[in-house]
Design an enzyme around this catalytic site. Sequence first.
Site, PDB file in Angstrom:
ATOM      1  N   SER A  70       0.850  -1.236  -0.087  1.00 45.09           N
ATOM      2  CA  SER A  70       0.102  -0.001   0.092  1.00 45.09           C
ATOM      3  C   SER A  70       0.806   1.305  -0.178  1.00 45.09           C
ATOM      4  O   SER A  70       0.521   2.376  -0.743  1.00 45.09           O
ATOM      5  CB  SER A  70      -0.835  -0.068   1.261  1.00 45.09           C
ATOM      6  N   GLY A  93       8.345  -0.927   0.706  1.00 43.78           N
ATOM      7  CA  GLY A  93       7.982  -0.604   1.923  1.00 43.78           C
ATOM      8  C   GLY A  93       8.592  -1.771   2.873  1.00 43.78           C
ATOM      9  O   GLY A  93       9.454  -2.405   2.489  1.00 43.78           O
ATOM     10  N   ALA A  94       8.041  -1.757   4.175  1.00 44.79           N
ATOM     11  CA  ALA A  94       8.479  -2.773   4.987  1.00 44.79           C
ATOM     12  C   ALA A  94       7.435  -3.065   6.098  1.00 44.79           C
ATOM     13  O   ALA A  94       6.590  -2.309   6.084  1.00 44.79           O
ATOM     14  CB  ALA A  94       9.744  -2.514   5.748  1.00 44.79           C
ATOM     15  N   GLU A 122      10.726  -9.608  -4.408  1.00 51.49           N
ATOM     16  CA  GLU A 122      11.409  -8.107  -3.588  1.00 51.49           C
ATOM     17  C   GLU A 122      12.765  -8.419  -3.474  1.00 51.49           C
ATOM     18  O   GLU A 122      13.724  -7.508  -3.583  1.00 51.49           O
ATOM     19  CB  GLU A 122      10.449  -7.942  -2.472  1.00 51.49           C
ATOM     20  N   LYS A 138       6.422   1.133  11.624  1.00 53.86           N
ATOM     21  CA  LYS A 138       6.756   0.071  11.336  1.00 53.86           C
ATOM     22  C   LYS A 138       8.364  -0.003  11.919  1.00 53.86           C
ATOM     23  O   LYS A 138       9.027  -0.989  11.622  1.00 53.86           O
ATOM     24  CB  LYS A 138       7.176   0.200   9.600  1.00 53.86           C
TER      25      LYS A 138
HETATM   26  C1  5RP Z   1       4.948  -6.774   0.425  1.00 52.63           C
HETATM   27  C2  5RP Z   1       5.798  -6.183   1.557  1.00 52.63           C
HETATM   28  C3  5RP Z   1       5.335  -4.836   1.653  1.00 52.63           C
HETATM   29  O1  5RP Z   1       6.338  -3.948   1.655  1.00 52.63           O
HETATM   30  C4  5RP Z   1       5.153  -4.814   3.359  1.00 52.63           C
HETATM   31  O2  5RP Z   1       4.216  -5.630   3.637  1.00 52.63           O
HETATM   32  C5  5RP Z   1       4.450  -3.337   3.645  1.00 52.63           C
HETATM   33  O3  5RP Z   1       3.322  -3.319   2.982  1.00 52.63           O
HETATM   34  P1  5RP Z   1       2.454  -1.826   3.172  1.00 52.63           P
HETATM   35  O4  5RP Z   1       3.303  -0.769   2.519  1.00 52.63           O
HETATM   36  O5  5RP Z   1       1.276  -2.294   2.623  1.00 52.63           O
HETATM   37  O6  5RP Z   1       2.461  -1.622   4.845  1.00 52.63           O
HETATM   38  O7  5RP Z   1       6.820  -6.455   1.891  1.00 52.63           O
HETATM   39  O8  5RP Z   1       5.555  -8.330   0.207  1.00 52.63           O
END
Ligand code: 5RP
Length: 232
Positions: free
Chosen positions: A39, A91-92, A112, A130
């Site tokens: 997202s 993202g993470a 990724e 995060k």
């Molecule tokens: C997808 C990922 C995303 O980077 C992680 O889940 C973070 O997602 P978001 O930005 O929706 O919080 O690793 O496999």
Amino acid sequence: MRTEPSASPLSQDELKTLVGRAALAYVVPGEVLGVGTGSTVNKFIDALASMREAIPGAVSSSEASTQRLQALGIRVLEAQAVEVLSVYIDGADEIDGHGFMVKGGGAALTREKIVAAMAKQFVCIADESKQVQTLGAFPLPVEVIPMATGHLMRRFALMGGQAVLRLRDGHPLVSDNGQHIIDVRGLRITDPLGFENLVSQWPGVVTVGVFAHQKAHVCLLGTATGVKTLTY
Ligand code: 5RP
């Protein structure tokens, strides 16, 4: 322990928009970049549309990101067609003080990690929820070959983890690579490099969601007071 988000006048969605836009500063005109999944990355992709004429294209880490990039007129290139990427933006689920991350909440961890490995620099975009001191509170995603699932769950149990198979609509989720995902709770990952080395060599593991070898070099963190740039 996760950092409690400070009382922010901005919602988590607005913080994601802020960091997604801030990441444009890391896009090198004339060079192919790598694009993650999730997202927060969706906000980045939306912002990247304004630079689509300035870049030859992007290597994508998932079918979902590919669709979004293409819908906005951004060219998607096969990883095989590219030697090196100037930057990878993603993202993470968790990021610690060294730039080590847990990723894979969106089931895209294998691609990724591959795209991150092709890039000179990993720029993580995240809201401050995060940020953690120690990885492991977020259930650790591990992409596995289906026949190894039971065996791998027992191996995680021996180290104190409780693994569950990720489901979608009542059926095992199938990743973009045709494999399954298990999510492991109850781990405290104090040595991310050692943990990634260990689990990566267990037969049946496709990819473990600890990104220590492919850690972030920069994190653009969305906070109550704006975007903080952290370097590692
Ligand atoms: C997808 C990922 C995303 O980077 C992680 O889940 C973070 O997602 P978001 O930005 O929706 O919080 O690793 O496999």
